[in-house]
Design a protein around this motif. Structure first.
Motif, short mmCIF file in Angstrom:
data_model
loop_
_atom_site.label_atom_id
_atom_site.label_comp_id
_atom_site.label_asym_id
_atom_site.label_seq_id
_atom_site.Cartn_x
_atom_site.Cartn_y
_atom_site.Cartn_z
N CYS A 19 0.86 -1.18 0.00
CA CYS A 19 0.00 0.00 0.00
C CYS A 19 0.90 1.24 0.00
N PRO A 20 0.35 2.38 -0.37
CA PRO A 20 1.17 3.59 -0.43
C PRO A 20 1.82 3.96 0.91
N GLU A 110 -11.79 6.75 -4.70
CA GLU A 110 -12.90 5.82 -4.44
C GLU A 110 -13.74 5.52 -5.68
N ASN A 111 -13.59 6.29 -6.74
CA ASN A 111 -14.43 6.10 -7.92
C ASN A 111 -13.91 5.04 -8.88
N GLU A 117 -8.21 -1.54 -11.72
CA GLU A 117 -8.00 -0.09 -11.62
C GLU A 117 -7.44 0.29 -10.25
N ILE A 118 -7.95 -0.35 -9.22
CA ILE A 118 -7.47 -0.10 -7.86
C ILE A 118 -6.01 -0.53 -7.73
N ASN A 120 -3.78 -0.82 -10.15
CA ASN A 120 -2.95 0.08 -10.94
C ASN A 120 -2.72 1.40 -10.23
N ALA A 121 -3.78 1.95 -9.64
CA ALA A 121 -3.65 3.21 -8.91
C ALA A 121 -2.73 3.04 -7.71
N THR A 122 -2.84 1.91 -7.03
CA THR A 122 -1.98 1.64 -5.88
C THR A 122 -0.52 1.54 -6.31
N LEU A 123 -0.26 0.81 -7.37
CA LEU A 123 1.11 0.67 -7.87
C LEU A 123 1.68 2.01 -8.34
N GLU A 124 0.86 2.83 -8.98
CA GLU A 124 1.31 4.16 -9.41
C GLU A 124 1.67 5.02 -8.21
#
Length: 146
Positions: A19-20, A110-111, A117-118, A120-124
């Motif tokens: 997690c970030p 949250e969208n 998608e979740i 990918n956003a976490t990895l980014e």
């Protein structure tokens, strides 16, 4: 055959997932070790005081050997990502404050509709935290207290 895990893998194993905030703690822990110039071991007396209770603290337990059980990891809750690292046998201490631009990446939107998608956003977010230039990541205050 036994393969030794990297420090990153050890932190993830201890925490249970990526997690970030784990990335943030990992980065802060590494900066603190460099700034203090001392490698922590289970027998050293490094004390970490955090100003927020977050996943980042798990990285300090693994990388800095500062645990709650020994009283070497403390939280003075102020909801700020500010961390004080100090060794009991030296007068040097380091305060690391994570900058607001980095903190924006701790929250995954949250969208997002799909698990992919979740992920990918976490990895980014993790990549952003781990690869940001240090002067864009945090401020470091090193002082000699008596």
């Amino acid at each position: 055959m036994c393969i030794e895990k990297t420090p990153w893998e050890q932190v993830i194993d201890f925490h249970g997932h990526t997690c970030p905030e784990i990335a943030l703690g990992y980065r802060v822990a590494q900066i603190a070790m460099r700034e203090l110039g001392i490698k922590p071991t289970p027998s050293t007396e490094l004390v970490v005081t955090a100003q927020t209770h977050s996943c980042a603290l798990d990285a300090f337990q693994i990388l800095n050997h500062a645990t709650f059980g020994r009283g070497a990891l403390k939280v003075d809750e102020n909801k700020q990502h500010k961390y004080l690292f100090e060794y009991s046998d030296t007068s040097v201490r380091v305060t690391i404050t994570v900058l607001p631009k980095i903190l924006e990446h701790l929250v995954i939107p949250e969208n997002l509709a799909t698990r992919r998608e979740i992920q990918n956003a976490t990895l980014e977010a993790i990549q952003f935290i781990l690869s940001s230039e240090e002067n864009m990541f945090c401020t470091i205050q090193k002082d000699d207290h008596q």
